[in-house]
Write an enzyme that holds these catalytic residues in place. Structure first.
Site, mmCIF file in Angstrom:
data_model
loop_
_atom_site.group_PDB
_atom_site.id
_atom_site.type_symbol
_atom_site.label_atom_id
_atom_site.label_comp_id
_atom_site.label_asym_id
_atom_site.label_seq_id
_atom_site.Cartn_x
_atom_site.Cartn_y
_atom_site.Cartn_z
ATOM 1 N N CYS A 229 15.712 3.209 -83.010
ATOM 2 C CA CYS A 229 15.836 4.635 -82.697
ATOM 3 C C CYS A 229 14.533 5.210 -82.167
ATOM 4 C CB CYS A 229 16.284 5.412 -83.935
ATOM 5 S SG CYS A 229 15.075 5.434 -85.278
ATOM 6 N N CYS B 205 27.312 5.471 -83.192
ATOM 7 C CA CYS B 205 26.451 4.442 -82.596
ATOM 8 C C CYS B 205 26.394 3.167 -83.412
ATOM 9 C CB CYS B 205 25.041 5.005 -82.399
ATOM 10 S SG CYS B 205 24.969 6.431 -81.311
ATOM 11 N N CYS C 291 19.078 11.719 -78.204
ATOM 12 C CA CYS C 291 19.768 12.092 -79.439
ATOM 13 C C CYS C 291 18.955 11.635 -80.649
ATOM 14 C CB CYS C 291 21.166 11.477 -79.472
ATOM 15 S SG CYS C 291 22.217 12.099 -80.808
ATOM 16 N N CYS C 292 18.484 10.391 -80.615
ATOM 17 C CA CYS C 292 17.666 9.877 -81.717
ATOM 18 C C CYS C 292 16.382 10.685 -81.872
ATOM 19 C CB CYS C 292 17.321 8.412 -81.477
ATOM 20 S SG CYS C 292 18.688 7.257 -81.706
ATOM 21 N N CYS D 94 24.175 5.952 -87.617
ATOM 22 C CA CYS D 94 25.138 7.014 -87.333
ATOM 23 C C CYS D 94 26.473 6.395 -86.901
ATOM 24 C CB CYS D 94 24.609 7.926 -86.236
ATOM 25 S SG CYS D 94 23.148 8.878 -86.704
#
Length: 208
Positions: free
Chosen positions: A193, A171, A82-83, A168
Site C-alpha cells: 500500500c 482489493c 486510495c491507499c 480492504c
C-alpha cells in the site's frame, strides 16, 4: 513512546500477544479505511474486548461516501491514491506521536520485504525518525500458525475461506499464486500500500 500497528491478520495478532506481555496498555493502531471485510471488524472487536486492548481506530479525513462522491471509486481507478488517502497518510500522521513502532512484518510475506530487518530506522514525511521493530522478520508462516495454535489464539475466520493476505475487501481476493501469499492483493497490480516502503536505509527510489 511505543505503539503497535495491527490489521488483525495472523502476524499482527501474534505480535500483539508478544508485546502485550510486557506492555499490556500499549496503544494499538488500526487503520479503519471503511473498506474492510465485516469479518475483520467483528474479529477486531472480539480480540479488543477479550484482550482489553488499548485500541485506536485511525480514520481518513473523508468517509468512504465523501471520497467516492468527490473522486469516484479510487480503489478501482487509482488504488495507489486510495491507499494514500485512507491508509498511508492517516497512519503517518498518527505515528508523529511515537518514537517506537512495532509491526508484524515478515520477510517471507513478499519480495518487497526480502531485506526487512528486525530493527530499522524509519523516516516520516515530516522528517521525524522512528525506530521500527519487526520481531517476526525471520519467521515463516508455519511459525506464526504454530505460535497461535500453541497459545490458543483464534485467528481471523477469513483464513478458513482460503485467504492468505487480508486487507480492504474490494482489493483482496484469494491468492492467485501458491508461492505468493500477497498475490490476491490489488488484483495483482501491486503488493504494497505504500506504508512500508520508506526505511531510511533504502535507496531513494524505494521511497516512492
Amino acid at each position: 513512546m511505543a505503539c503497535v500497528t495491527s490489521s488483525f491478520q495472523a502476524e499482527d495478532v501474534v505480535v500483539l500477544d508478544l508485546v502485550r506481555q510486557i506492555a499490556p496498555r500499549i496503544p494499538v493502531l488500526f487503520l479503519d479505511t471503511g473498506y474492510h471485510f465485516q469479518a475483520t471488524y467483528e474479529y477486531r472487536d472480539r480480540i479488543t474486548s477479550e484482550w482489553q486492548l488499548n485500541l485506536t481506530n485511525i480514520l481518513p479525513a473523508q468517509t468512504v461516501a465523501e471520497q467516492e462522491a468527490e473522486f469516484g471509486i479510487l480503489n478501482q481507478t487509482a488504488p495507489d491514491r486510495c491507499c494514500a488517502l485512507r491508509k498511508v497518510g492517516p497512519l503517518f500522521a498518527a505515528l508523529e506521536g511515537y518514537s517506537l513502532w512495532f509491526t508484524g512484518l515478515r520477510r517471507q510475506q513478499a519480495k518487497t520485504r526480502a531485506n526487512l530487518q528486525p530493527v530499522e530506522s524509519f523516516a516520516l514525511p515530516s522528517g521525524k525518525q522512528l525506530r521500527k521493530l519487526s520481531p517476526l522478520a525471520d519467521w515463516h508462516t508455519r511459525d506464526v500458525w504454530q505460535y497461535a495454535e500453541r497459545h490458543a489464539i483464534p485467528l481471523l475466520p477469513l483464513y478458513d475461506l482460503g485467504y492468505s493476505s487480508i486487507g480492504c475487501e474490494p482489493c483482496t481476493s484469494l491468492p492467485t499464486a501458491a508461492d505468493d501469499p500477497r498475490s490476491g492483493r490489488w488484483g495483482g497490480n501491486k503488493v504494497e500500500c505504500g506504508i512500508h516502503l520508506q526505511p531510511v536505509e533504502n535507496s531513494p527510489e524505494a521511497r516512492h
